[in-house]
Design a protein around this motif. Sequence first.
Motif, PDB file in Angstrom:
ATOM      1  N   VAL A  38     -42.728 -22.296  46.375  1.00  0.00           N
ATOM      2  CA  VAL A  38     -43.068 -23.180  47.187  1.00  0.00           C
ATOM      3  C   VAL A  38     -43.095 -24.276  46.575  1.00  0.00           C
ATOM      4  CG1 VAL A  38     -42.772 -21.153  49.486  1.00  0.00           C
ATOM      5  CG2 VAL A  38     -44.917 -22.799  48.180  1.00  0.00           C
ATOM      6  N   ALA A  39     -43.849 -24.598  45.647  1.00  0.00           N
ATOM      7  CA  ALA A  39     -44.525 -25.641  45.445  1.00  0.00           C
ATOM      8  C   ALA A  39     -45.410 -25.830  44.452  1.00  0.00           C
ATOM      9  CB  ALA A  39     -45.679 -26.654  46.061  1.00  0.00           C
ATOM     10  N   ARG A  40     -45.009 -26.598  42.742  1.00  0.00           N
ATOM     11  CA  ARG A  40     -45.662 -26.798  41.958  1.00  0.00           C
ATOM     12  C   ARG A  40     -47.366 -25.989  41.564  1.00  0.00           C
ATOM     13  NH1 ARG A  40     -46.960 -31.905  38.385  1.00  0.00           N
ATOM     14  NH2 ARG A  40     -47.961 -30.951  36.206  1.00  0.00           N
ATOM     15  N   GLU A  41     -47.881 -26.255  42.827  1.00  0.00           N
ATOM     16  CA  GLU A  41     -49.294 -26.238  42.737  1.00  0.00           C
ATOM     17  C   GLU A  41     -49.076 -23.607  43.123  1.00  0.00           C
ATOM     18  OE1 GLU A  41     -48.340 -27.730  44.998  1.00  0.00           O
ATOM     19  OE2 GLU A  41     -48.970 -29.814  44.185  1.00  0.00           O
ATOM     20  N   ASN A  42     -48.250 -23.469  43.205  1.00  0.00           N
ATOM     21  CA  ASN A  42     -48.347 -22.257  43.694  1.00  0.00           C
ATOM     22  C   ASN A  42     -47.690 -21.341  42.469  1.00  0.00           C
ATOM     23  OD1 ASN A  42     -46.339 -22.273  44.613  1.00  0.00           O
ATOM     24  ND2 ASN A  42     -46.621 -20.371  46.325  1.00  0.00           N
ATOM     25  N   PHE A  43     -47.180 -22.243  41.804  1.00  0.00           N
ATOM     26  CA  PHE A  43     -46.482 -21.239  40.275  1.00  0.00           C
ATOM     27  C   PHE A  43     -46.874 -20.581  39.892  1.00  0.00           C
ATOM     28  CE2 PHE A  43     -43.094 -26.068  39.462  1.00  0.00           C
ATOM     29  CZ  PHE A  43     -42.872 -25.493  40.842  1.00  0.00           C
ATOM     30  N   TYR A  58     -41.079 -12.757  40.769  1.00  0.00           N
ATOM     31  CA  TYR A  58     -41.215 -14.216  41.478  1.00  0.00           C
ATOM     32  C   TYR A  58     -40.128 -14.965  40.983  1.00  0.00           C
ATOM     33  CZ  TYR A  58     -42.900 -15.125  36.707  1.00  0.00           C
ATOM     34  OH  TYR A  58     -43.082 -15.446  35.280  1.00  0.00           O
ATOM     35  N   ALA A  59     -39.651 -15.310  41.517  1.00  0.00           N
ATOM     36  CA  ALA A  59     -38.761 -16.616  41.739  1.00  0.00           C
ATOM     37  C   ALA A  59     -40.028 -18.435  41.761  1.00  0.00           C
ATOM     38  CB  ALA A  59     -37.891 -17.246  42.700  1.00  0.00           C
ATOM     39  N   LEU A  60     -39.455 -19.515  40.548  1.00  0.00           N
ATOM     40  CA  LEU A  60     -39.842 -20.618  40.442  1.00  0.00           C
ATOM     41  C   LEU A  60     -39.244 -21.936  41.225  1.00  0.00           C
ATOM     42  CD1 LEU A  60     -41.741 -20.180  36.605  1.00  0.00           C
ATOM     43  CD2 LEU A  60     -42.603 -20.047  39.442  1.00  0.00           C
ATOM     44  N   GLY A  61     -40.074 -22.524  42.129  1.00  0.00           N
ATOM     45  CA  GLY A  61     -39.100 -23.593  42.995  1.00  0.00           C
ATOM     46  C   GLY A  61     -40.090 -24.664  43.944  1.00  0.00           C
ATOM     47  N   ILE A  62     -39.789 -25.620  44.306  1.00  0.00           N
ATOM     48  CA  ILE A  62     -40.055 -26.596  44.969  1.00  0.00           C
ATOM     49  C   ILE A  62     -39.415 -26.439  47.091  1.00  0.00           C
ATOM     50  CG2 ILE A  62     -41.051 -28.965  46.041  1.00  0.00           C
ATOM     51  CD1 ILE A  62     -40.179 -29.525  42.454  1.00  0.00           C
ATOM     52  N   HIS A  63     -39.622 -25.316  47.825  1.00  0.00           N
ATOM     53  CA  HIS A  63     -39.496 -25.445  48.612  1.00  0.00           C
ATOM     54  C   HIS A  63     -38.890 -26.974  49.226  1.00  0.00           C
ATOM     55  CE1 HIS A  63     -39.306 -24.633  52.921  1.00  0.00           C
ATOM     56  NE2 HIS A  63     -39.037 -23.181  53.111  1.00  0.00           N
ATOM     57  N   PRO A  64     -37.937 -27.276  50.148  1.00  0.00           N
ATOM     58  CA  PRO A  64     -37.741 -28.712  51.220  1.00  0.00           C
ATOM     59  C   PRO A  64     -38.697 -29.233  51.640  1.00  0.00           C
ATOM     60  CG  PRO A  64     -36.248 -26.764  52.258  1.00  0.00           C
ATOM     61  CD  PRO A  64     -36.374 -25.846  50.864  1.00  0.00           C
ATOM     62  N   TYR A  66     -42.289 -28.878  51.037  1.00  0.00           N
ATOM     63  CA  TYR A  66     -42.676 -29.313  50.176  1.00  0.00           C
ATOM     64  C   TYR A  66     -42.339 -30.467  49.064  1.00  0.00           C
ATOM     65  CZ  TYR A  66     -45.380 -25.394  51.624  1.00  0.00           C
ATOM     66  OH  TYR A  66     -46.261 -24.319  52.212  1.00  0.00           O
ATOM     67  N   THR A  67     -41.311 -31.684  50.371  1.00  0.00           N
ATOM     68  CA  THR A  67     -40.958 -32.625  48.816  1.00  0.00           C
ATOM     69  C   THR A  67     -41.706 -33.636  49.068  1.00  0.00           C
ATOM     70  OG1 THR A  67     -39.704 -32.540  50.820  1.00  0.00           O
ATOM     71  CG2 THR A  67     -38.271 -31.319  48.622  1.00  0.00           C
ATOM     72  N   PRO A  68     -41.820 -33.762  50.312  1.00  0.00           N
ATOM     73  CA  PRO A  68     -42.655 -35.016  50.938  1.00  0.00           C
ATOM     74  C   PRO A  68     -44.258 -34.817  50.215  1.00  0.00           C
ATOM     75  CG  PRO A  68     -42.628 -33.882  52.808  1.00  0.00           C
ATOM     76  CD  PRO A  68     -41.722 -32.526  51.720  1.00  0.00           C
ATOM     77  N   GLN A  69     -44.562 -34.238  49.477  1.00  0.00           N
ATOM     78  CA  GLN A  69     -46.009 -34.250  48.870  1.00  0.00           C
ATOM     79  C   GLN A  69     -45.651 -34.061  47.608  1.00  0.00           C
ATOM     80  OE1 GLN A  69     -45.520 -32.227  51.847  1.00  0.00           O
ATOM     81  NE2 GLN A  69     -47.092 -30.070  51.659  1.00  0.00           N
ATOM     82  N   ALA A  70     -44.383 -34.032  46.613  1.00  0.00           N
ATOM     83  CA  ALA A  70     -43.547 -33.401  45.637  1.00  0.00           C
ATOM     84  C   ALA A  70     -43.503 -34.563  44.477  1.00  0.00           C
ATOM     85  CB  ALA A  70     -42.545 -32.543  46.105  1.00  0.00           C
ATOM     86  N   ARG A  71     -44.151 -34.968  43.424  1.00  0.00           N
ATOM     87  CA  ARG A  71     -43.563 -35.405  42.676  1.00  0.00           C
ATOM     88  C   ARG A  71     -42.755 -35.893  42.180  1.00  0.00           C
ATOM     89  NH1 ARG A  71     -49.711 -35.743  40.848  1.00  0.00           N
ATOM     90  NH2 ARG A  71     -48.769 -34.342  39.663  1.00  0.00           N
ATOM     91  N   ASP A  72     -41.968 -36.791  41.169  1.00  0.00           N
ATOM     92  CA  ASP A  72     -40.925 -36.620  40.467  1.00  0.00           C
ATOM     93  C   ASP A  72     -41.472 -35.310  38.673  1.00  0.00           C
ATOM     94  OD1 ASP A  72     -38.085 -36.773  40.562  1.00  0.00           O
ATOM     95  OD2 ASP A  72     -38.880 -38.816  40.087  1.00  0.00           O
ATOM     96  N   ASP A  74     -43.636 -32.757  38.449  1.00  0.00           N
ATOM     97  CA  ASP A  74     -42.865 -31.738  39.083  1.00  0.00           C
ATOM     98  C   ASP A  74     -42.153 -31.144  38.740  1.00  0.00           C
ATOM     99  OD1 ASP A  74     -45.560 -32.307  40.883  1.00  0.00           O
ATOM    100  OD2 ASP A  74     -44.625 -31.659  42.599  1.00  0.00           O
ATOM    101  N   LEU A  75     -40.869 -31.591  39.024  1.00  0.00           N
ATOM    102  CA  LEU A  75     -39.590 -31.099  38.279  1.00  0.00           C
ATOM    103  C   LEU A  75     -39.527 -31.024  36.371  1.00  0.00           C
ATOM    104  CD1 LEU A  75     -37.041 -33.491  39.922  1.00  0.00           C
ATOM    105  CD2 LEU A  75     -37.494 -30.499  40.527  1.00  0.00           C
ATOM    106  N   ASP A  76     -40.179 -31.784  35.768  1.00  0.00           N
ATOM    107  CA  ASP A  76     -40.841 -31.618  34.634  1.00  0.00           C
ATOM    108  C   ASP A  76     -41.707 -30.361  34.543  1.00  0.00           C
ATOM    109  OD1 ASP A  76     -39.384 -34.138  34.085  1.00  0.00           O
ATOM    110  OD2 ASP A  76     -41.345 -35.318  34.209  1.00  0.00           O
ATOM    111  N   ALA A  77     -42.606 -30.188  35.427  1.00  0.00           N
ATOM    112  CA  ALA A  77     -43.645 -29.678  35.115  1.00  0.00           C
ATOM    113  C   ALA A  77     -42.710 -27.480  35.636  1.00  0.00           C
ATOM    114  CB  ALA A  77     -44.246 -29.327  36.244  1.00  0.00           C
ATOM    115  N   LEU A  78     -41.463 -27.682  36.493  1.00  0.00           N
ATOM    116  CA  LEU A  78     -40.658 -26.842  36.712  1.00  0.00           C
ATOM    117  C   LEU A  78     -39.773 -26.519  35.626  1.00  0.00           C
ATOM    118  CD1 LEU A  78     -39.553 -24.315  38.586  1.00  0.00           C
ATOM    119  CD2 LEU A  78     -38.232 -26.386  39.357  1.00  0.00           C
ATOM    120  N   ARG A  79     -39.487 -27.517  34.499  1.00  0.00           N
ATOM    121  CA  ARG A  79     -38.268 -27.070  33.719  1.00  0.00           C
ATOM    122  C   ARG A  79     -39.141 -26.491  32.531  1.00  0.00           C
ATOM    123  NH1 ARG A  79     -34.521 -28.378  29.633  1.00  0.00           N
ATOM    124  NH2 ARG A  79     -34.167 -29.773  31.770  1.00  0.00           N
ATOM    125  N   ARG A  80     -40.936 -26.606  32.046  1.00  0.00           N
ATOM    126  CA  ARG A  80     -41.250 -26.019  31.692  1.00  0.00           C
ATOM    127  C   ARG A  80     -41.739 -24.959  31.753  1.00  0.00           C
ATOM    128  NH1 ARG A  80     -44.125 -31.387  31.339  1.00  0.00           N
ATOM    129  NH2 ARG A  80     -45.777 -30.541  33.055  1.00  0.00           N
TER     130      ARG A  80
END
Length: 262
Positions: A38-43, A58-64, A66-72, A74-80
């Motif tokens: 649901v967020a970078r913190e639980n990848f 498992y799947a990796l992603g940022i839940h809608p 959780y977007t208020p706390q997410a940072r841009d 986090d998308l780079d982290a997701l790609r990595r």
Amino acid sequence: MWTDTHCHLDAAEFDADRDAVVSAARSAGVSRIVIPAVARENFATVRALAHRVEGAVYALGIHPLYTPQARDDDLDALRREIEASFADPRFIGIGEIGLDYFVPGPDDARQQHFYDAQLKLAREFDLPAICHVRKSQDQVLKGLRRNGVHRGIAHAFNGSFQQARAFIDHGMHLGFGGNVTFERALQIRRLAEQLPLEAIVMETDAPDIAPAWLYRERNTPDQVPRIGAVLAGLRGLAPEELALGTTANAAAALPRLALSSA
Ligand SMILES: [Zn+2]
């Protein structure tokens, strides 16, 4: 055998008895469990858990939500993380992503920004998307179309027949769970009864969306067979037929399920 295509097994609600929850699911015939992030913190947590639990992926992603706390970044982290997980047979796709227009709060532009960026990653890595769709059916589908993502699951689907058809025609599968067990959930029950079997996958969304017999209690993945029996009853199928069919559908929606064993 059954597949729970959506289970938040890493949730704090399972901290006290996670192993017991997993073995109850296994004894009940649920041999595969998909754990979305649901967020970078639980990848890292969902990855470790999927490796520890037999049959889990498992799947990796940022839940809608959780977007208020997410940072841009986090998308780079997701790609990595996607790159690092790509050779991992237990990694099956991008999720949980999507749009939520039911819960007041999250800014629409911000939700759309994260949803769109993650669909681009799904497209780039040719991965399916597990989508959270709440009062946002048309907008979620628009995003899939815009980014050329044709595979995945619209989880806890609760739209009209027309919207269901549009998702299916686009290549998506629709997730059904505890909601079908409520007699007053007429629209969801009609969808579960009348949509083509090929379009349906089973899920719990545990610890949420408990079935009628656990109303307001914690939901667990071992409930899939009993929920499935209700859905099978609506369709006039034997539960074993539904188990087989929906497990095959899960493999079609999430092709990397074939890389790891149950
Ligand atoms: Zn979820």
